[in-house]
Design an enzyme around this catalytic site. Structure first.
Site, PDB file in Angstrom:
ATOM      1  N   GLU A 163       2.490   1.728  -6.103  1.00 36.76           N
ATOM      2  CA  GLU A 163       1.273   2.473  -5.914  1.00 36.76           C
ATOM      3  C   GLU A 163       1.491   2.933  -4.405  1.00 36.76           C
ATOM      4  O   GLU A 163       0.235   3.247  -3.974  1.00 36.76           O
ATOM      5  CB  GLU A 163       0.271   0.315  -5.535  1.00 36.76           C
ATOM      6  CG  GLU A 163       0.003   0.094  -6.499  1.00 36.76           C
ATOM      7  CD  GLU A 163      -0.507   1.188  -7.073  1.00 36.76           C
ATOM      8  OE1 GLU A 163      -1.895   1.137  -7.064  1.00 36.76           O
ATOM      9  OE2 GLU A 163      -0.452   1.129  -8.753  1.00 36.76           O
ATOM     10  N   HIS A 164       1.916   2.151  -3.720  1.00 39.50           N
ATOM     11  CA  HIS A 164       2.747   2.765  -2.469  1.00 39.50           C
ATOM     12  C   HIS A 164       3.155   4.230  -2.088  1.00 39.50           C
ATOM     13  O   HIS A 164       3.710   4.695  -3.047  1.00 39.50           O
ATOM     14  CB  HIS A 164       3.863   1.768  -0.723  1.00 39.50           C
ATOM     15  CG  HIS A 164       3.873   1.452   0.212  1.00 39.50           C
ATOM     16  ND1 HIS A 164       3.777   3.844   0.781  1.00 39.50           N
ATOM     17  CD2 HIS A 164       3.448   1.668   0.791  1.00 39.50           C
ATOM     18  CE1 HIS A 164       3.722   3.270   1.903  1.00 39.50           C
ATOM     19  NE2 HIS A 164       3.229   1.542   2.015  1.00 39.50           N
TER      20      HIS A 164
END
Length: 155
Positions: A80-81
């Site tokens: 997600e990052h």
């Protein structure tokens, strides 16, 4: 005693054996203390907090970056990052008897060494940035790893 802190972020949060091998590199350097580390599998990212004398921390960070280069392949990475590298960021923070300017100089020295010896592209951000458009980390991360080759060609 002179102390700095660093909180390097690595693009691995699922394979804890890999994270442990990166942490081991810091443990090998005399005068470096590991204060904390944690991994987030959703973001596929780990954050390690170390402190020590500037030269010792620099050595640990270089060795940790080398180990991350050996063990993390962003071609087979998801999370997600937003990320740019196996070692994504290496902030340096003055703690005791060290100035911000000394940390900036150390970031440039470490970045140069990583670039030259490990052949890893390095972007300096915030107070260490070489141009105004590189001050913001979000600007540097635009396009993430997948568009990094084209970014290097034009930057």
């Amino acid at each position: 005693m002179r102390l700095i802190e660093s909180v390097p972020n690595f693009s691995e949060g699922r394979r804890l054996d890999v994270v442990e091998r990166i942490v081991e590199e810091a443990k090998k350097i005399e005068g470096v203390w590991i204060l904390d580390y944690s991994s987030d599998p959703d973001h596929n990212r780990s954050v390690i907090t170390i402190t020590g004398e500037p030269e010792a921390v620099e050595a640990a960070l270089f060795n940790m970056t080398l180990k991350a280069k050996e063990l993390i392949d962003l071609n087979n990475h998801s999370g997600e990052h937003p990320r740019m590298g196996a070692t994504d960021v290496i902030p340096l923070v003055p703690v005791m008897n060290v100035t911000k300017e000394e940390c900036i100089a150390l970031s440039k020295k470490l970045g140069k060494r990583i670039g030259e010896e490990l052949r890893i592209p390095v972007y300096l951000y915030e107070d260490s940035a070489s141009t105004p458009e590189r001050v913001s980390l979000s600007n540097i991360r635009k396009g993430e790893f997948e568009n990094f080759a084209s970014k290097i060609a034009s930057d």
